[in-house]
Enzyme design. Structure first.
Site, PDB file in Angstrom:
ATOM      1  N   GLY A   1       9.990  -3.951   8.493  1.00 38.31           N
ATOM      2  CA  GLY A   1       9.370  -3.560   7.847  1.00 38.31           C
ATOM      3  C   GLY A   1       7.875  -4.951   7.008  1.00 38.31           C
TER       4      GLY A   1
ATOM      5  N   SER B   1      -1.198  -5.555  -0.280  1.00 34.52           N
ATOM      6  CA  SER B   1      -0.745  -4.629  -0.954  1.00 34.52           C
ATOM      7  C   SER B   1      -1.764  -3.071  -0.083  1.00 34.52           C
ATOM      8  CB  SER B   1      -2.391  -4.815  -2.092  1.00 34.52           C
ATOM      9  OG  SER B   1      -3.346  -5.377  -1.629  1.00 34.52           O
TER      10      SER B   1
ATOM     11  N   GLY C   1      -2.281 -13.471   6.428  1.00 33.73           N
ATOM     12  CA  GLY C   1      -2.698 -14.325   7.403  1.00 33.73           C
ATOM     13  C   GLY C   1      -4.297 -13.942   7.624  1.00 33.73           C
ATOM     14  N   SER C   2      -4.819 -12.942   7.257  1.00 31.59           N
ATOM     15  CA  SER C   2      -6.414 -12.601   6.827  1.00 31.59           C
ATOM     16  C   SER C   2      -7.299 -13.721   6.257  1.00 31.59           C
ATOM     17  CB  SER C   2      -6.364 -11.497   6.799  1.00 31.59           C
ATOM     18  OG  SER C   2      -5.944 -10.736   5.366  1.00 31.59           O
ATOM     19  N   GLY C   3      -6.518 -14.366   4.945  1.00 24.15           N
ATOM     20  CA  GLY C   3      -7.260 -15.685   4.885  1.00 24.15           C
ATOM     21  C   GLY C   3      -7.688 -15.324   3.453  1.00 24.15           C
TER      22      GLY C   3
ATOM     23  N   ASN D   1       5.605  -3.261  -7.250  1.00 24.65           N
ATOM     24  CA  ASN D   1       5.479  -4.551  -7.203  1.00 24.65           C
ATOM     25  C   ASN D   1       3.127  -4.575  -7.286  1.00 24.65           C
ATOM     26  OD1 ASN D   1       4.489  -7.255  -5.844  1.00 24.65           O
ATOM     27  ND2 ASN D   1       3.880  -6.885  -4.214  1.00 24.65           N
TER      28      ASN D   1
END
Length: 207
Positions: A160, A111, A40-42, A87
């Site tokens: 998590g 990440s 949700g940070s963009g 990943n």
């Protein structure tokens, strides 16, 4: 002949067309723009806006989106610490190939672990890994909650989840930091402009 990981008796195959040839053809220099931050940070908004801005300048880029990659390349992975590390390792290797092809690879993933991002930086030539930190407060990201994931995490239906019951480790020395100014988030175009300005200054947008 060498052994790498579990692979043995393998050879590195060189081709006559190299990285510099491809960069000359594309009139740009390959690199990885790695966008990290909370859900949700963009990140995806910036990635797609940056991709469009580079396209408008006749520069070839490609977006590696974390969710999209989990539909294919990484569909066998979950969200345990070990799976998150694998990943990121896979995405880092793919991003390296895109950069070697002369493209501007835009990787957009939470990440959360610093060591995993640093590992991706370590496999790329010096200065061609550009870490962009979407430094947005948890309260803002949770208020946005575009996918409804924070609500599920708060209700205990997702375990998590980064920022709730799993940590996010912010970069210590990122190349670009994007954050609010006087409580206002920059527009997508402004964010993309900040990254494009960096790419121009460092010579990635020309031979």
């Amino acid at each position: 002949m060498s052994a790498v990981g579990k692979s043995t008796n393998i050879f590195w195959q060189e081709c006559s067309v190299g990285k510099l040839d491809r960069q000359k053809l594309l009139k740009q220099k390959g690199c990885v723009v790695w966008i990290t931050g909370l859900s949700g940070s963009g990140k995806s908004t910036l990635a797609c806006t940056l991709d469009q801005e580079l396209y408008s300048r006749s520069k070839l880029a490609y977006v590696l989106d974390g969710d999209n990659l989990r539909h294919g390349l990484n569909k066998d992975l979950g969200f345990s610490t070990e799976d998150r590390t694998e990943n990121i390792r896979r995405v880092g290797e793919v991003a390296k190939l895109f950069a070697d092809a002369g493209l501007i690879c835009i990787a957009s993933l939470i990440s959360p672990y610093r060591k995993d991002r640093d590992s991706c930086r370590g496999i790329l030539p010096e200065s061609s890994f550009i870490e962009v930190f979407m430094n947005m407060p948890l309260e803002l990201c949770e208020a946005r909650d575009p996918k409804g994931l924070y609500k599920l995490a708060r209700a205990g239906k997702i375990k998590g989840f980064t920022g709730i019951d799993d940590p996010y480790e912010p970069p210590l020395n990122c190349e670009i930091e994007i954050k609010q100014e006087n409580g206002v988030c920059p527009s997508p175009n402004a964010m993309a402009g900040q990254v494009v300005g960096y790419l121009e200054d460092k010579g990635f947008l020309h031979e």
